[in-house]
Design an enzyme around this catalytic site. Structure first.
Site, PDB file in Angstrom:
ATOM      1  N   ARG A  20       0.743  -1.123   0.108  1.00  0.00           N
ATOM      2  CA  ARG A  20       0.574  -0.240  -0.006  1.00  0.00           C
ATOM      3  C   ARG A  20       0.735   1.489   0.022  1.00  0.00           C
ATOM      4  O   ARG A  20       0.930   2.207  -1.191  1.00  0.00           O
ATOM      5  CB  ARG A  20      -1.099  -0.075   1.366  1.00  0.00           C
ATOM      6  N   THR A  21       1.815   1.350   0.834  1.00  0.00           N
ATOM      7  CA  THR A  21       2.647   2.416   0.653  1.00  0.00           C
ATOM      8  C   THR A  21       3.363   2.746  -0.557  1.00  0.00           C
ATOM      9  O   THR A  21       3.308   3.775  -0.963  1.00  0.00           O
ATOM     10  CB  THR A  21       3.747   2.888   1.426  1.00  0.00           C
ATOM     11  N   HIS A  81       7.914   6.864  10.415  1.00  0.00           N
ATOM     12  CA  HIS A  81       7.232   6.349   9.229  1.00  0.00           C
ATOM     13  C   HIS A  81       6.523   7.892   8.954  1.00  0.00           C
ATOM     14  O   HIS A  81       5.113   8.529   8.910  1.00  0.00           O
ATOM     15  CB  HIS A  81       6.306   5.237   9.191  1.00  0.00           C
ATOM     16  N   LYS A 136      22.211  -8.970  -4.680  1.00  0.00           N
ATOM     17  CA  LYS A 136      23.851  -9.802  -5.397  1.00  0.00           C
ATOM     18  C   LYS A 136      25.325  -9.651  -4.764  1.00  0.00           C
ATOM     19  O   LYS A 136      26.455  -9.741  -4.584  1.00  0.00           O
ATOM     20  CB  LYS A 136      23.844  -9.720  -6.948  1.00  0.00           C
TER      21      LYS A 136
END
Length: 349
Positions: A93-94, A171, A121
């Site tokens: 969703r973000t 956040h 990698k």
């Protein structure tokens, strides 16, 4: 050419294109500039903002909301800009919200995930950053499981960095979209009472939420199992409440946090049933709220754990509205980082 910080290369930049008015998407008049909010070089955490900057972001989002909710509509504000979504941690969703926000403003979007990339990698975070810089991106939206990754990225690159969530740390856009949603329902948030319930220990959302609410003058209480309270909770400036039922009649907002099982490596509460009984929001507790109180959740929800279906589907819950508002708030952040008018000054490129 890569655009690292080079003090010898000082170039005066032309004035950026004005953003469109939401009411008339092709117009060139910008949102009214704030006279007190300082410009945003990056958005790394709520702790880097002051109240004026937070309110300026919310005011800008107010003007952009009609564009955010208009289907298949774009405006040319960020045409020619390249926004890179650097998601080194799983997200749906973000990432989609940031993708839509950039595209609504006509930016080109480069989506980069860790799986299947050079990071998987063995490439270092710094080399990944320098590679993106060499490709000429204008802004990097970064999500990482490592706390502090966005701030580290800002030291490597000379483009705006936007934190989409880092570890247990911050956040910021989630907190901003939550404030935006609260303000649309409750008006001025000064003096409003918000209770945050659940897994505060593992939650970057909770940390940003408390800081943002405190900045705008709201009162914050928290309720959680003792095992899910951070050890430094006394320094958060919140009231720790032992009895959820006792505080519910007093609050304007119930903010439920997801139980983050993927971050738990031991048992933090006896059982899901016990958690729901003591700290979950159900129909009975919904009845304890004031008539205008709202219920929020950052998503994704664990129905039957922190919230029942009855509450999630009630008209008190504004959870899907938070998702919609998130696009407008992230549009505002991208606009203020990339296109907002700033005082005349020379910029290092």
């Amino acid at each position: 050419m890569p655009r690292h910080r080079d003090p010898s290369a000082v170039v005066a930049q032309p004035a950026p294109a004005a953003p469109p008015s939401p009411a008339t998407p092709d117009a060139s008049d910008a949102p009214a500039p704030s006279t007190t909010a300082a410009p945003l070089p990056h958005l790394l955490g709520i702790d880097d903002l002051d109240e004026a900057q937070v309110l300026h972001i919310l005011d800008t989002a107010d003007q952009l909301l009609p564009i955010a909710t208009r289907e298949r509509n774009t405006v040319p504000t960020l045409r020619g800009k390249v926004v890179c979504n650097l998601f080194l941690e799983d997200s749906t969703r973000t990432r989609i919200s940031f993708d839509l926000a950039a595209k609504r403003l006509s930016a080109e979007v480069l989506n980069f995930s860790a799986k299947g990339s050079s990071v998987s990698k063995g490439e270092s975070f710094k080399d990944t950053a320098l590679t993106l810089d060499a490709m000429g991106v204008d802004c990097v939206v970064v999500r990482s499981g490592s706390s502090g990754a966005p701030r580290q990225l800002a030291r490597y690159l000379d483009v705006p960095i936007l934190n989409a969530g880092d570890g247990w740390h911050q956040h910021p856009t989630q907190a901003l979209l939550d404030l935006f949603t609260m303000r649309r329902h409750l008006g001025d948030l000064h003096g409003r009472h918000v209770v945050i319930i659940g897994d505060l220990l593992h939650s970057r959302v909770a940390r940003s939420e408390v800081q943002a609410l405190t900045l705008v003058g709201a009162k914050v209480s928290v309720v959680a199992p003792p095992t899910l309270l951070p050890p430094e909770i006394e320094r958060w400036g919140v009231e720790v409440v032992p009895d959820l039922d006792a505080v519910l009649p007093e609050v304007d907002v119930v903010y439920l946090l997801r139980v983050q099982r993927e971050r738990m490596h031991r048992a933090f509460f006896p059982s899901t049933r016990e958690y729901q009984r003591l700290w979950g929001m159900d129909g009975r507790r919904l009845g304890l709220l004031k008539p205008d109180a709202i219920v929020m959740h950052p998503g994704p929800m664990n129905r039957g754990v922190e919230i029942t279906g009855e509450v999630a589907d009630s008209d008190r819950a504004v959870i899907t509205e938070q998702v919609t508002n998130g696009i407008a708030v992230r549009m505002a952040c991208l606009y203020l980082l990339l296109a907002a008018p700033a005082p005349d000054e020379e910029l290092h490129r």
